[in-house]
Scaffold this motif. Sequence first.
Motif, PDB file in Angstrom:
ATOM      1  N   LYS A  69       0.961  -1.206  -0.059  1.00 18.19           N
ATOM      2  CA  LYS A  69       0.039   0.003   0.257  1.00 18.19           C
ATOM      3  C   LYS A  69       0.954   1.348  -0.011  1.00 18.19           C
ATOM      4  CE  LYS A  69      -3.449   2.377   2.811  1.00 18.19           C
ATOM      5  NZ  LYS A  69      -3.093   3.452   3.481  1.00 18.19           N
ATOM      6  N   SER A  70       1.937   1.283   0.764  1.00 23.27           N
ATOM      7  CA  SER A  70       2.831   2.601   0.864  1.00 23.27           C
ATOM      8  C   SER A  70       3.594   2.784  -0.428  1.00 23.27           C
ATOM      9  CB  SER A  70       3.851   2.120   2.096  1.00 23.27           C
ATOM     10  OG  SER A  70       2.999   2.217   3.087  1.00 23.27           O
ATOM     11  N   GLY A  74       3.093   5.776  -2.713  1.00 22.37           N
ATOM     12  CA  GLY A  74       4.334   6.665  -3.286  1.00 22.37           C
ATOM     13  C   GLY A  74       4.443   6.921  -4.759  1.00 22.37           C
ATOM     14  N   ASN A  75       4.078   5.795  -5.442  1.00 27.73           N
ATOM     15  CA  ASN A  75       4.221   5.967  -6.978  1.00 27.73           C
ATOM     16  C   ASN A  75       2.970   6.626  -7.622  1.00 27.73           C
ATOM     17  OD1 ASN A  75       6.162   4.067  -7.000  1.00 27.73           O
ATOM     18  ND2 ASN A  75       4.848   1.931  -7.332  1.00 27.73           N
ATOM     19  N   ALA A  79       3.784  10.019  -9.636  1.00 29.65           N
ATOM     20  CA  ALA A  79       3.330  10.307 -10.862  1.00 29.65           C
ATOM     21  C   ALA A  79       2.459  11.862 -10.854  1.00 29.65           C
ATOM     22  CB  ALA A  79       2.297   9.096 -11.385  1.00 29.65           C
ATOM     23  N   ALA A  80       1.907  11.894  -9.978  1.00 26.93           N
ATOM     24  CA  ALA A  80       0.955  13.243 -10.035  1.00 26.93           C
ATOM     25  C   ALA A  80       1.841  14.386  -9.838  1.00 26.93           C
ATOM     26  CB  ALA A  80       0.270  13.304  -8.535  1.00 26.93           C
ATOM     27  N   ASN A  81       3.064  14.192  -9.323  1.00 28.10           N
ATOM     28  CA  ASN A  81       4.216  15.284  -9.499  1.00 28.10           C
ATOM     29  C   ASN A  81       5.547  14.848  -9.962  1.00 28.10           C
ATOM     30  OD1 ASN A  81       2.469  17.033  -7.538  1.00 28.10           O
ATOM     31  ND2 ASN A  81       2.723  15.619  -6.079  1.00 28.10           N
ATOM     32  N   PRO A  82       5.373  14.836 -11.489  1.00 29.90           N
ATOM     33  CA  PRO A  82       6.796  14.223 -11.966  1.00 29.90           C
ATOM     34  C   PRO A  82       7.899  15.357 -11.744  1.00 29.90           C
ATOM     35  CG  PRO A  82       5.091  15.186 -13.651  1.00 29.90           C
ATOM     36  CD  PRO A  82       4.416  15.087 -12.215  1.00 29.90           C
ATOM     37  N   PRO A  83       9.048  14.996 -11.677  1.00 35.26           N
ATOM     38  CA  PRO A  83      10.306  15.829 -11.633  1.00 35.26           C
ATOM     39  C   PRO A  83      10.345  16.782 -12.798  1.00 35.26           C
ATOM     40  CG  PRO A  83      11.038  13.585 -12.221  1.00 35.26           C
ATOM     41  CD  PRO A  83       9.453  13.553 -11.948  1.00 35.26           C
ATOM     42  N   PRO A  84      10.737  18.001 -12.629  1.00 34.08           N
ATOM     43  CA  PRO A  84      10.894  19.075 -13.885  1.00 34.08           C
ATOM     44  C   PRO A  84      11.757  18.584 -14.624  1.00 34.08           C
ATOM     45  CG  PRO A  84      11.970  19.593 -12.005  1.00 34.08           C
ATOM     46  CD  PRO A  84      11.462  18.421 -11.359  1.00 34.08           C
TER      47      PRO A  84
END
Length: 97
Positions: A69-70, A74-75, A79-84
Motif C-alpha cells: 500500500k505504501s 508513493g508511486n 506520478a502526480a508530481n513528476p520531476p521537472p
Amino acid sequence: MSGGWAGSDRVRRLPPGWKKIRARVLERDPVCKICGVRPSSHCDHIQAKTDDHAIDRLQGVCAECHARKSSAEGNEAKAANPPPGRRRPSEQHPGLL
C-alpha cells in the motif's frame, strides 16, 4: 522505534501516546484489514500522508500489505508530481552548425 523509523522525521511527527494508540488499533484489528488473512502487525493511516492519528482513521494491517500500500501511494504521488524536465532546451550538435 527501530528499522527504517530510526532517525526519521516521521518519529517526531507521532503524537504523545503513540504506542498506546497503536496498541489499541492492533487490538481492535487483529487481522489485516486489507487482505483479511494475516495478523495485523502495522498501524496504517487509511488516508495516506496525513498526520491525523485519530483511532478511526487508522487500521491494523500486515507487513506485506502495508509495504504494498505504501509503495502504491508513493508511486501515485510521484506520478502526480513528476520531476521537472530539462531546464534549458537542448543545443544543436556543434557538427551540425
